[in-house]
Enzyme design. Structure first.
Site, PDB file in Angstrom:
ATOM      1  N   ASP A  71      15.461  -5.209  -5.672  1.00 34.75           N
ATOM      2  CA  ASP A  71      15.165  -5.635  -6.849  1.00 34.75           C
ATOM      3  C   ASP A  71      16.448  -4.940  -8.145  1.00 34.75           C
ATOM      4  O   ASP A  71      16.663  -4.014  -8.047  1.00 34.75           O
ATOM      5  CB  ASP A  71      13.938  -4.999  -7.382  1.00 34.75           C
ATOM      6  CG  ASP A  71      13.046  -5.416  -6.175  1.00 34.75           C
ATOM      7  OD1 ASP A  71      12.954  -6.464  -5.956  1.00 34.75           O
ATOM      8  OD2 ASP A  71      11.478  -4.835  -6.707  1.00 34.75           O
ATOM      9  N   ILE A  72      17.167  -5.699  -8.936  1.00 37.82           N
ATOM     10  CA  ILE A  72      17.476  -5.439  -9.439  1.00 37.82           C
ATOM     11  C   ILE A  72      17.613  -3.997 -10.428  1.00 37.82           C
ATOM     12  O   ILE A  72      17.976  -3.248 -10.468  1.00 37.82           O
ATOM     13  CB  ILE A  72      17.759  -6.982 -10.838  1.00 37.82           C
ATOM     14  CG1 ILE A  72      18.816  -7.706  -9.431  1.00 37.82           C
ATOM     15  CG2 ILE A  72      19.003  -6.219 -12.167  1.00 37.82           C
ATOM     16  CD1 ILE A  72      19.272  -9.153 -10.722  1.00 37.82           C
TER      17      ILE A  72
ATOM     18  N   LYS B 239      12.551  -0.831  19.211  1.00 40.43           N
ATOM     19  CA  LYS B 239      13.831  -1.552  18.681  1.00 40.43           C
ATOM     20  C   LYS B 239      14.324  -1.003  17.651  1.00 40.43           C
ATOM     21  O   LYS B 239      15.038  -1.301  17.148  1.00 40.43           O
ATOM     22  CB  LYS B 239      12.996  -3.320  19.023  1.00 40.43           C
ATOM     23  CG  LYS B 239      14.107  -4.112  18.813  1.00 40.43           C
ATOM     24  CD  LYS B 239      13.102  -5.639  18.929  1.00 40.43           C
ATOM     25  CE  LYS B 239      14.394  -6.633  18.727  1.00 40.43           C
ATOM     26  NZ  LYS B 239      13.709  -8.220  18.807  1.00 40.43           N
TER      27      LYS B 239
ATOM     28  N   PRO C 212      12.910  -8.320   9.384  1.00 43.33           N
ATOM     29  CA  PRO C 212      12.604  -8.430   8.280  1.00 43.33           C
ATOM     30  C   PRO C 212      12.690  -6.473   7.668  1.00 43.33           C
ATOM     31  O   PRO C 212      13.506  -5.977   6.776  1.00 43.33           O
ATOM     32  CB  PRO C 212      11.072  -8.776   7.690  1.00 43.33           C
ATOM     33  CG  PRO C 212      10.785  -9.942   8.603  1.00 43.33           C
ATOM     34  CD  PRO C 212      11.145  -9.387   9.834  1.00 43.33           C
TER      35      PRO C 212
ATOM     36  N   GLU D 177     -15.178   7.925 -14.771  1.00 43.59           N
ATOM     37  CA  GLU D 177     -14.776   7.101 -13.322  1.00 43.59           C
ATOM     38  C   GLU D 177     -13.184   7.759 -13.168  1.00 43.59           C
ATOM     39  O   GLU D 177     -12.557   7.566 -11.841  1.00 43.59           O
ATOM     40  CB  GLU D 177     -14.416   5.632 -13.493  1.00 43.59           C
ATOM     41  CG  GLU D 177     -12.952   5.314 -14.502  1.00 43.59           C
ATOM     42  CD  GLU D 177     -13.614   4.868 -15.986  1.00 43.59           C
ATOM     43  OE1 GLU D 177     -15.035   5.367 -16.569  1.00 43.59           O
ATOM     44  OE2 GLU D 177     -13.156   4.324 -16.719  1.00 43.59           O
TER      45      GLU D 177
ATOM     46  N   HIS E 288     -14.102   8.158 -19.771  1.00 47.74           N
ATOM     47  CA  HIS E 288     -13.448   7.813 -18.793  1.00 47.74           C
ATOM     48  C   HIS E 288     -13.761   8.600 -17.932  1.00 47.74           C
ATOM     49  O   HIS E 288     -13.188   8.568 -17.468  1.00 47.74           O
ATOM     50  CB  HIS E 288     -12.592   6.771 -18.565  1.00 47.74           C
ATOM     51  CG  HIS E 288     -12.060   5.915 -19.828  1.00 47.74           C
ATOM     52  ND1 HIS E 288     -12.453   4.153 -19.294  1.00 47.74           N
ATOM     53  CD2 HIS E 288     -11.964   6.169 -21.071  1.00 47.74           C
ATOM     54  CE1 HIS E 288     -12.707   3.268 -20.469  1.00 47.74           C
ATOM     55  NE2 HIS E 288     -11.914   4.583 -21.470  1.00 47.74           N
TER      56      HIS E 288
ATOM     57  N   GLY F  63       0.941  -0.965  -0.351  1.00 49.07           N
ATOM     58  CA  GLY F  63      -0.136  -0.127   0.110  1.00 49.07           C
ATOM     59  C   GLY F  63       0.792   1.549  -0.026  1.00 49.07           C
ATOM     60  O   GLY F  63       0.763   2.186   0.760  1.00 49.07           O
ATOM     61  N   LYS F  64       2.291   0.907  -1.084  1.00 49.27           N
ATOM     62  CA  LYS F  64       2.709   2.055  -0.806  1.00 49.27           C
ATOM     63  C   LYS F  64       1.977   4.284  -2.063  1.00 49.27           C
ATOM     64  O   LYS F  64       2.133   4.950  -1.092  1.00 49.27           O
ATOM     65  CB  LYS F  64       4.210   2.436  -1.400  1.00 49.27           C
ATOM     66  CG  LYS F  64       5.363   2.633  -1.066  1.00 49.27           C
ATOM     67  CD  LYS F  64       6.730   1.971  -1.904  1.00 49.27           C
ATOM     68  CE  LYS F  64       5.911   0.714  -2.550  1.00 49.27           C
ATOM     69  NZ  LYS F  64       7.221   0.920  -4.036  1.00 49.27           N
TER      70      LYS F  64
ATOM     71  N   CYS G 165     -17.572   3.720 -22.376  1.00 41.99           N
ATOM     72  CA  CYS G 165     -16.630   3.425 -23.363  1.00 41.99           C
ATOM     73  C   CYS G 165     -16.770   2.461 -24.838  1.00 41.99           C
ATOM     74  O   CYS G 165     -18.002   2.345 -25.023  1.00 41.99           O
ATOM     75  CB  CYS G 165     -14.865   3.298 -23.208  1.00 41.99           C
ATOM     76  SG  CYS G 165     -13.890   3.876 -24.250  1.00 41.99           S
TER      77      CYS G 165
ATOM     78  N   GLY H  90     -18.588   0.381 -23.208  1.00 46.23           N
ATOM     79  CA  GLY H  90     -19.772  -0.142 -22.864  1.00 46.23           C
ATOM     80  C   GLY H  90     -21.006   0.872 -23.188  1.00 46.23           C
ATOM     81  O   GLY H  90     -22.179   0.012 -23.960  1.00 46.23           O
TER      82      GLY H  90
HETATM   83  N1  GLN Z   1     -11.634  -1.300 -28.296  1.00 41.77           N
HETATM   84  C1  GLN Z   1     -12.567  -0.115 -28.402  1.00 41.77           C
HETATM   85  C2  GLN Z   1     -12.003   0.885 -28.719  1.00 41.77           C
HETATM   86  O1  GLN Z   1     -10.927   0.713 -29.120  1.00 41.77           O
HETATM   87  C3  GLN Z   1     -13.390   1.112 -26.426  1.00 41.77           C
HETATM   88  C4  GLN Z   1     -11.833   1.030 -25.520  1.00 41.77           C
HETATM   89  C5  GLN Z   1     -12.164   1.073 -24.388  1.00 41.77           C
HETATM   90  O2  GLN Z   1     -13.190   0.477 -24.045  1.00 41.77           O
HETATM   91  N2  GLN Z   1     -11.311   2.003 -23.552  1.00 41.77           N
HETATM   92  O3  GLN Z   1     -12.943   2.348 -29.165  1.00 41.77           O
END
Ligand code: GLN
Length: 547
Positions: free
Chosen positions: A146-147, A222, A189, A521, A519, A16-17, A380, A382
């Site tokens: 990590d290398i 400690k 650790p 979201e 998008h 959770g960095k 998108c 959807g």
């Molecule tokens: N694959 C679709 C496109 O390229 C939708 C992309 C997405 O949902 N981000 O348009």
């Protein structure tokens, strides 16, 4: 003059960095400071854009069109500061820049080496825009030892050395495992992890220790003794019920105080945590629950749709209700009737995705939502699926599909209601793409304006007629079918400013059916839930009352 906080991790990954960094950013803001957060990733991919969501989780897109690590999503959700392309870098990007410079002859024939050429490139990246903020927080991906991480650790060591004394501090996240047999939290650790860090010249100022039990005084002493920090600099990071508790929890544990002490800032400005008190109140005092089905492809790894899951939670917070999101593999509906799977839900969300697999199932999920009057949010892909569904089942175009699937299959099977976008306008520029272009970074990416129809549902939801949202796609709904679809009640309620690209569709006679090409979201925050998600959940609560 910015102060720099470098955040590293040890012992194991996934501690959770990113969350700790984001919460610290929020706490510094609460004390009145401006912040910017950055992520430095040691992998060799140039960016996560071409990485599978199964591997790496979601690709977080910035306003300026960069495809970045999902941790930048956490940063934005906690600080509200919009990330930029210059807030995320990988070894792959650093090396490709160095190699380009070498080919151009910029190094004047010198031998190119990790130190100083690669490390200098990393240091330049860290300091981009350093004068703009009070604190720059830089998280190094992976764990110490990590290398592939070594050039980054070396670069931050040098960076702190180059700056004034006291301008940079190091915060290190570790794990305190609990050994049931002895009934103890084990500090060894952590000691080893700090030893590893110190062997490469970095002495941590603050230690954040993840454990599922409180740290007893004896263990805290400690750790302080063996790791060369004060006791107050050992911060416990207990497991939380909600990630949005993190700022308050870290404040209680003294993280922001320890950080300000490390910078010798005294007296420290008092924090105003009212934003986070309100967030916690909305989470812990929520009433009822709505169930949202997310019908998608990448359902095995929740991180693949991280921002959607968070935005749904925010939508619940806006309505003071809990949202239970359940992931359903769209492929199930390729063959099976969705009804038994979907009937218990208050709302259906079909998220973004790539490729044909599972798309017939998504189309059936959209049809189910449309016909049954269940709130539907298509994001998108959807949205594209909702349009194909309407074209097939409302406008009578039985073989409607997306060019994406024909390209993938290498043969023409569909009438392309969704076509491959090859040219579009961004501000004053025209951007052009070919089918044969590289896969990385060639989509329509980043923030674009959309103009909303007055009186449409989305205009009401946003309470605006001009919006800006982030995009990531190659294909686009074909306007040639607009009239046919509008006759059947699917309205194109949001368009690009030049009127050529459909951005939003909605169904007129439906309680809540909206598809968006972008998008939403990515811009939702717990203290500012995205209007589409807030209203989607509101509609879902009403749908519950209808049942
Ligand atoms: N694959 C679709 C496109 O390229 C939708 C992309 C997405 O949902 N981000 O348009």
């Amino acid at each position: 003059m910015a102060r720099f906080i470098f955040i590293t991790g040890g012992v194991v990954s996934s501690l959770g960095k990113g969350l700790a960094s984001a919460a610290l950013g929020a706490l510094l803001q609460a004390r009145g400071y401006s912040v910017r957060l950055r992520k430095l990733d040691p992998y060799l991919n140039v960016d996560p854009g071409t990485m599978s969501p199964f591997e790496h989780g979601e690709v977080f897109v910035t306003d300026d069109g960069a495809e970045t690590d999902l941790d930048l999503g956490h940063y934005e959700r906690f600080t509200g500061v919009h990330a930029r392309g210059t807030d995320s870098v990988s070894s792959g990007r650093i090396y490709s820049t160095v190699l380009e410079k070498e080919r151009r002859g910029d190094y004047l024939g010198k031998t190119i080496q990790v130190i100083p050429h690669v490390t200098n490139e990393i240091k330049d990246f860290i300091s981009i825009g350093e004068d703009e903020v009070d604190f720059m927080l830089c998280e190094i991906g992976g764990t110490v030892g990590d290398i592939e991480g070594l050039p980054f650790f070396e670069a931050i060591r040098q960076f702190a050395q180059d700056k004034e004394r006291g301008q940079c501090i190091f915060m290190h996240l570790t794990l305190l495992p609990y050994v049931a047999a002895s009934g103890e939290l084990k500090t060894k650790p952590t000691q080893h992890s700090v030893k590893e860090l110190r062997s490469i010249g970095i002495a941590p100022d603050v230690l954040v220790c993840r454990s599922d039990k409180p740290i007893p005084e004896k263990e805290r002493e400690k750790i302080a003794l063996f790791c060369n920090v004060r006791k107050e600099d050992v911060i416990a990071a207990p497991d939380l019920k909600s990630i949005y508790e993190a700022p308050l929890a870290y404040h209680r544990e003294g993280l922001d105080q320890a950080v300000l002490d490390a910078f010798r800032i005294s007296p420290a400005p008092k924090p105003n945590l009212s934003r986070w008190d309100d967030v916690a109140d909305r989470i812990f005092n929520a009433e009822g629950e709505v169930r949202v089905a997310i019908v998608g492809k990448y359902t095995q790894l929740e991180d693949a749709y991280k921002s959607i899951a968070e935005a749904l939670t925010h939508g619940g917070m806006a309505n003071r209700t809990r949202v239970k999101a359940e992931w359903i593999d769209a492929e199930i509906f390729d063959k099976e009737d969705p009804a038994p799977y979907l009937s218990g839900f208050n709302a259906i969300l079909v998220p973004g995705g790539f490729g044909e697999r599972g798309t017939e199932g998504k189309i059936r999920a959209a049809q189910f939502a449309r016909e049954r009057g269940i709130p539907y949010l298509g994001i998108c892909l959807g949205m594209q699926m909702a349009v194909i569904e309407a074209a097939r089942n409302l406008a009578g175009l039985k073989d409607a599909g997306s060019e994406e699937f024909d390209h993938e299959a290498g043969q023409k099977r569909f009438t392309p209601v969704v076509y491959h976008l090859k040219e579009w306008v961004q501000g004053n520029n025209t951007i052009a793409r070919k089918v044969t272009d590289d896969k990385g970074g060639t989509m329509r990416l980043g923030a674009y304006t959309a103009i909303l129809n007055e009186g449409s549902k989305v205009a009401k939801v946003y309470n605006a007629t001009s919006i800006e949202e982030r995009h990531r796609h190659r294909y686009e709904v074909d306007l040639s079918y607009r009239d046919k679809l509008e006759e059947q009640g699917m309205v194109f309620s949001g368009m690009s400013p030049d009127g050529r690209l459909p951005e939003i569709v909605e169904i007129k006679d439906h309680p809540w059916f909206i598809g968006v090409q972008f998008h939403p979201e990515l811009k939702s925050k717990p203290f500012a839930p995205h209007p589409l998600f807030a209203d989607f959940i509101r509609a879902a609560m009403e749908a519950e009352r209808l049942v």
